[in-house]
Design an enzyme around this catalytic site. Structure first.
Site, PDB file in Angstrom:
ATOM      1  N   LYS A  76      28.924  57.166  60.457  1.00 24.79           N
ATOM      2  CA  LYS A  76      28.013  56.083  60.860  1.00 24.79           C
ATOM      3  C   LYS A  76      26.573  56.437  60.470  1.00 24.79           C
ATOM      4  O   LYS A  76      25.855  55.646  59.864  1.00 24.79           O
ATOM      5  CB  LYS A  76      28.074  55.859  62.366  1.00 24.79           C
ATOM      6  CG  LYS A  76      26.935  55.002  62.924  1.00 24.79           C
ATOM      7  CD  LYS A  76      27.033  54.808  64.417  1.00 24.79           C
ATOM      8  CE  LYS A  76      26.502  55.919  65.235  1.00 24.79           C
ATOM      9  NZ  LYS A  76      25.026  55.924  65.408  1.00 24.79           N
ATOM     10  N   ASN A  77      26.143  57.655  60.825  1.00 23.88           N
ATOM     11  CA  ASN A  77      24.738  58.007  60.637  1.00 23.88           C
ATOM     12  C   ASN A  77      24.364  58.282  59.193  1.00 23.88           C
ATOM     13  O   ASN A  77      23.195  58.348  58.862  1.00 23.88           O
ATOM     14  CB  ASN A  77      24.366  59.177  61.552  1.00 23.88           C
ATOM     15  CG  ASN A  77      24.360  58.730  63.002  1.00 23.88           C
ATOM     16  OD1 ASN A  77      24.393  57.529  63.297  1.00 23.88           O
ATOM     17  ND2 ASN A  77      24.339  59.684  63.908  1.00 23.88           N
ATOM     18  N   CYS A 121      15.244  53.212  74.870  1.00 24.45           N
ATOM     19  CA  CYS A 121      16.641  53.583  74.615  1.00 24.45           C
ATOM     20  C   CYS A 121      17.130  54.394  75.807  1.00 24.45           C
ATOM     21  O   CYS A 121      16.351  55.125  76.418  1.00 24.45           O
ATOM     22  CB  CYS A 121      16.697  54.407  73.334  1.00 24.45           C
ATOM     23  SG  CYS A 121      18.283  55.206  73.071  1.00 24.45           S
ATOM     24  N   ARG A 130      12.020  57.884  72.346  1.00 22.98           N
ATOM     25  CA  ARG A 130      12.246  57.781  70.887  1.00 22.98           C
ATOM     26  C   ARG A 130      11.126  57.047  70.156  1.00 22.98           C
ATOM     27  O   ARG A 130      11.356  56.011  69.519  1.00 22.98           O
ATOM     28  CB  ARG A 130      13.603  57.169  70.596  1.00 22.98           C
ATOM     29  CG  ARG A 130      14.734  57.956  71.252  1.00 22.98           C
ATOM     30  CD  ARG A 130      16.094  57.386  70.976  1.00 22.98           C
ATOM     31  NE  ARG A 130      16.575  57.713  69.635  1.00 22.98           N
ATOM     32  CZ  ARG A 130      17.783  57.358  69.180  1.00 22.98           C
ATOM     33  NH1 ARG A 130      18.591  56.668  69.948  1.00 22.98           N
ATOM     34  NH2 ARG A 130      18.165  57.683  67.978  1.00 22.98           N
ATOM     35  N   ASP A 137      24.738  65.025  69.543  1.00 23.50           N
ATOM     36  CA  ASP A 137      25.706  63.926  69.624  1.00 23.50           C
ATOM     37  C   ASP A 137      27.094  64.383  70.057  1.00 23.50           C
ATOM     38  O   ASP A 137      28.002  63.555  70.207  1.00 23.50           O
ATOM     39  CB  ASP A 137      25.789  63.200  68.275  1.00 23.50           C
ATOM     40  CG  ASP A 137      24.474  62.515  67.918  1.00 23.50           C
ATOM     41  OD1 ASP A 137      24.307  62.158  66.740  1.00 23.50           O
ATOM     42  OD2 ASP A 137      23.623  62.368  68.804  1.00 23.50           O
ATOM     43  N   ARG A 149      30.202  50.840  68.765  1.00 22.94           N
ATOM     44  CA  ARG A 149      29.104  51.050  67.822  1.00 22.94           C
ATOM     45  C   ARG A 149      29.365  52.246  66.915  1.00 22.94           C
ATOM     46  O   ARG A 149      28.849  52.300  65.800  1.00 22.94           O
ATOM     47  CB  ARG A 149      27.797  51.299  68.578  1.00 22.94           C
ATOM     48  CG  ARG A 149      27.359  50.125  69.450  1.00 22.94           C
ATOM     49  CD  ARG A 149      26.007  50.397  70.031  1.00 22.94           C
ATOM     50  NE  ARG A 149      25.066  50.686  68.933  1.00 22.94           N
ATOM     51  CZ  ARG A 149      23.782  50.936  69.135  1.00 22.94           C
ATOM     52  NH1 ARG A 149      23.315  50.955  70.370  1.00 22.94           N
ATOM     53  NH2 ARG A 149      22.972  51.189  68.134  1.00 22.94           N
TER      54      ARG A 149
HETATM   55  C1  EPZ Z   1      19.448  60.437  64.557  1.00 15.62           C
HETATM   56  O1  EPZ Z   1      18.539  59.702  65.369  1.00 15.62           O
HETATM   57  C2  EPZ Z   1      20.843  59.923  64.910  1.00 15.62           C
HETATM   58  N1  EPZ Z   1      20.916  58.500  64.652  1.00 15.62           N
HETATM   59  C3  EPZ Z   1      21.135  60.193  66.382  1.00 15.62           C
HETATM   60  O2  EPZ Z   1      22.474  59.817  66.648  1.00 15.62           O
HETATM   61  C4  EPZ Z   1      21.001  61.685  66.640  1.00 15.62           C
HETATM   62  O3  EPZ Z   1      21.171  61.932  68.008  1.00 15.62           O
HETATM   63  C5  EPZ Z   1      19.613  62.184  66.206  1.00 15.62           C
HETATM   64  O4  EPZ Z   1      19.372  61.845  64.833  1.00 15.62           O
HETATM   65  C6  EPZ Z   1      19.472  63.687  66.348  1.00 15.62           C
HETATM   66  O5  EPZ Z   1      20.443  64.358  65.655  1.00 15.62           O
HETATM   67  C7  EPZ Z   1      21.087  58.064  63.374  1.00 15.62           C
HETATM   68  O6  EPZ Z   1      21.150  58.804  62.413  1.00 15.62           O
HETATM   69  C8  EPZ Z   1      21.177  56.591  63.185  1.00 15.62           C
HETATM   70  P1  EPZ Z   1      15.341  62.081  65.464  1.00 15.62           P
HETATM   71  P2  EPZ Z   1      16.959  59.731  65.106  1.00 15.62           P
HETATM   72  O7  EPZ Z   1      14.274  61.277  64.804  1.00 15.62           O
HETATM   73  O8  EPZ Z   1      16.709  59.744  63.650  1.00 15.62           O
HETATM   74  C9  EPZ Z   1      11.815  62.556  68.718  1.00 15.62           C
HETATM   75  C10 EPZ Z   1      24.253  58.765  67.768  1.00 15.62           C
HETATM   76  O9  EPZ Z   1      24.771  59.011  68.864  1.00 15.62           O
HETATM   77  N2  EPZ Z   1      10.989  61.788  67.762  1.00 15.62           N
HETATM   78  O10 EPZ Z   1      15.795  63.313  64.820  1.00 15.62           O
HETATM   79  O11 EPZ Z   1      16.354  58.651  65.902  1.00 15.62           O
HETATM   80  C11 EPZ Z   1      12.905  61.684  69.350  1.00 15.62           C
HETATM   81  O12 EPZ Z   1      12.422  60.931  70.414  1.00 15.62           O
HETATM   82  C12 EPZ Z   1      22.732  58.778  67.610  1.00 15.62           C
HETATM   83  O13 EPZ Z   1      24.905  58.508  66.742  1.00 15.62           O
HETATM   84  C13 EPZ Z   1       9.658  61.575  68.036  1.00 15.62           C
HETATM   85  O14 EPZ Z   1       9.146  62.024  69.056  1.00 15.62           O
HETATM   86  O15 EPZ Z   1      16.597  61.147  65.749  1.00 15.62           O
HETATM   87  C14 EPZ Z   1      13.947  62.705  69.741  1.00 15.62           C
HETATM   88  O16 EPZ Z   1      13.642  63.227  70.976  1.00 15.62           O
HETATM   89  C15 EPZ Z   1      22.011  58.915  68.903  1.00 15.62           C
HETATM   90  N3  EPZ Z   1       8.909  60.856  67.162  1.00 15.62           N
HETATM   91  C16 EPZ Z   1      13.828  63.745  68.638  1.00 15.62           C
HETATM   92  O17 EPZ Z   1      12.545  63.573  68.037  1.00 15.62           O
HETATM   93  C17 EPZ Z   1       9.440  60.335  66.002  1.00 15.62           C
HETATM   94  O18 EPZ Z   1       8.729  59.687  65.224  1.00 15.62           O
HETATM   95  C18 EPZ Z   1      14.900  63.634  67.561  1.00 15.62           C
HETATM   96  O19 EPZ Z   1      14.859  62.375  66.975  1.00 15.62           O
HETATM   97  C19 EPZ Z   1      10.801  60.559  65.731  1.00 15.62           C
HETATM   98  C20 EPZ Z   1      11.558  61.288  66.626  1.00 15.62           C
END
Ligand code: EPZ
Length: 421
Positions: free
Chosen positions: A22-23, A118, A123, A308, A400
């Site tokens: 998915k991701n 969320c 996020r 995850d 999803r």
């Molecule tokens: C991706 O989300 C995945 N989603 C998530 O999977 C996964 O949990 C996550 O990466 C971490 O591995 C997809 O790929 C669609 P991040 P993403 O940006 O890109 C903070 C699932 O269950 N952050 O690496 O949104 C954020 O709040 C989903 O399939 C900021 O603060 O994750 C989080 O605490 C859930 N500012 C951390 O970093 C930003 O601009 C990691 O987020 C961006 C992120």
């Protein structure tokens, strides 16, 4: 709303196929916006999130055709009708923000709704915004939308992410493919889904090096062409189903499974007394004797233990021998499954980002509520090993990210059925 009823039914045995990720698919699909030639994705997963991304891309003017029972996606954005990603679609799925980089790169402007709150955390998108501003974008927030523009196009630059964000890395890598000059992205995320994206972009003519490391270098080109690309195996679906025989006993082969996608996770399974073997077709997982041992887990960016799989691992630890400490380091609110597991008789204490799980002999079935995607499947796993019936409500979360759960687990001997709501 549908619910799923699971009845504990003893050990699981057999083989199931693992779908495309998915991701990975959610970042590969927006890559179509980078070129006026067709992009074909094979091994695509059949999930509601993929439908939402298709809806979003169509709303921007792209064509998306699903073929071969949904496992092949033919994408084409010959023309982009609008650069506005509407709140009504974006609020359904955060990954919609992955159109920001490609639209800025191709059209030099983008208006993308902020996704909003969320269940698992705030996020924000500050890391995406700061990085794209370094490439010359001007971005302001107005009426809940990010208004981004890059008159004259993006320009390559060197930038270090304050945290190895997956989404920010994907947005910047896609944006930089059409920027003037070279981009050096430091502290980049190293997830396999990013490696898959880069492999696809390279097939489209992009010049990129360093995927899978913390430094990715992108040499901008004038245009990208079409390509065909198979979506990488879903390591989170894989890890989830590896836990099914671990929690119930038995032996299961995961077709298409790969250890290199989940080394930190496999190390924990080994420490817990679960055997994982590579086979010709994938991975074989077995729990032959006795109870699982409690192991401590800390979630980290790849190659660390994936956040995850934290909820699913908690389900396993509920009936382990001893006490396990799980630390969630990526999201600030990702223990919503704990109170539901406690309804099934688990013994869990949550304090901030740490959950302490005292293993019990056996869980008991109960009606429980799914709160997010991974929490929902952890409740299904717990139900497989519980005494009696577990009713998991709000399974739209599950759909999803998991295709045909009842069929896959049913094929292993699980007693599981969906009740239409
Ligand atoms: C991706 O989300 C995945 N989603 C998530 O999977 C996964 O949990 C996550 O990466 C971490 O591995 C997809 O790929 C669609 P991040 P993403 O940006 O890109 C903070 C699932 O269950 N952050 O690496 O949104 C954020 O709040 C989903 O399939 C900021 O603060 O994750 C989080 O605490 C859930 N500012 C951390 O970093 C930003 O601009 C990691 O987020 C961006 C992120």
């Amino acid at each position: 709303m549908d619910s799923i009823i699971v009845t504990g039914n003893g050990p699981l045995n057999g083989a199931i196929p693992i779908a495309g990720a998915k991701n990975a698919c959610l970042t590969l699909m927006p890559a179509t916006l980078l070129s006026d030639e067709p992009l074909t994705l094979t091994n695509a997963p059949r999930l509601s999130d993929i439908k939402t991304m298709s809806e979003l891309l169509r709303s921007l003017g792209a064509e998306v055709t699903s073929m071969q029972d949904g496992q092949v996606l033919a994408l084409s954005s010959h023309t982009i009708a609008t650069t506005k990603a509407d709140y009504e679609i974006v609020r359904k799925m955060r990954a919609s923000n992955l159109v920001l980089g490609p639209l800025l790169a191709r059209e030099h402007e983008a208006i993308v709704s902020l996704p909003g709150g969320c269940a698992i955390g705030a996020r924000p998108m500050d890391i995406h915004i700061t990085a794209l501003e370094t490439l010359g974008a001007e971005i302001e927030l107005k009426d809940g939308y990010l208004h981004a523009k890059a008159p004259g196009g993006l320009k390559g630059a060197t930038h270090e992410l304050r945290f190895a964000s997956v989404g920010a890395t994907e947005n910047v890598v896609m944006a930089a493919t059409l920027a003037k000059g070279t981009t050096v992205l430091k502290n980049a995320a190293r997830e396999p889904e990013i490696v898959d994206l880069v492999h696809c972009l390279r097939k489209m003519g992009a010049q990129i090096e360093g995927e899978g490391t913390s430094t990715i270098t992108i040499q901008g080109v004038d245009r990208l062409h079409g390509a065909t690309h198979p979506v990488v195996t879903d390591r989170i679906e894989l890890g989830t189903y590896m836990l099914a025989p671990a929690i119930c006993g038995g032996e299961v082969e995961l077709l298409g499974g790969r250890i290199d996608l989940l080394e930190a996770f496999c190390e924990k399974l080994d420490a817990a007394g679960i055997s994982v073997e590579e086979t010709e077709k994938g991975l074989k997982v077995a729990r032959k004797n006795g109870r699982v041992k409690a192991v401590d887990v800390v979630t980290e960016p790849f190659p660390g233990f994936p956040t995850d799989l934290q909820a699913q691992m908690m389900a396993l630890m509920c009936t382990a021998e001893g006490t396990a400490v799980l630390e969630e380091k990526i999201f600030e609110n990702r223990f919503m499954h704990a109170p539901e597991l406690m309804r099934m008789g688990a013994s869990i204490e949550v304090q901030g980002g740490t959950a302490t799980v005292h293993g019990v002999e056996r869980l008991k079935g109960a009606p429980v509520m799914a709160t997010d995607l991974r929490a929902s499947v952890s409740l299904i796993l717990a139900g497989l090993a519980a005494e009696g019936e577990t009713i998991v409500n709000r399974v739209y979360h599950l759909d999803r990210g998991y295709e045909r759960v009842e069929e896959k687990l049913g094929a292993l001997g699980a007693k599981i059925e969906r009740v239409k709501g």
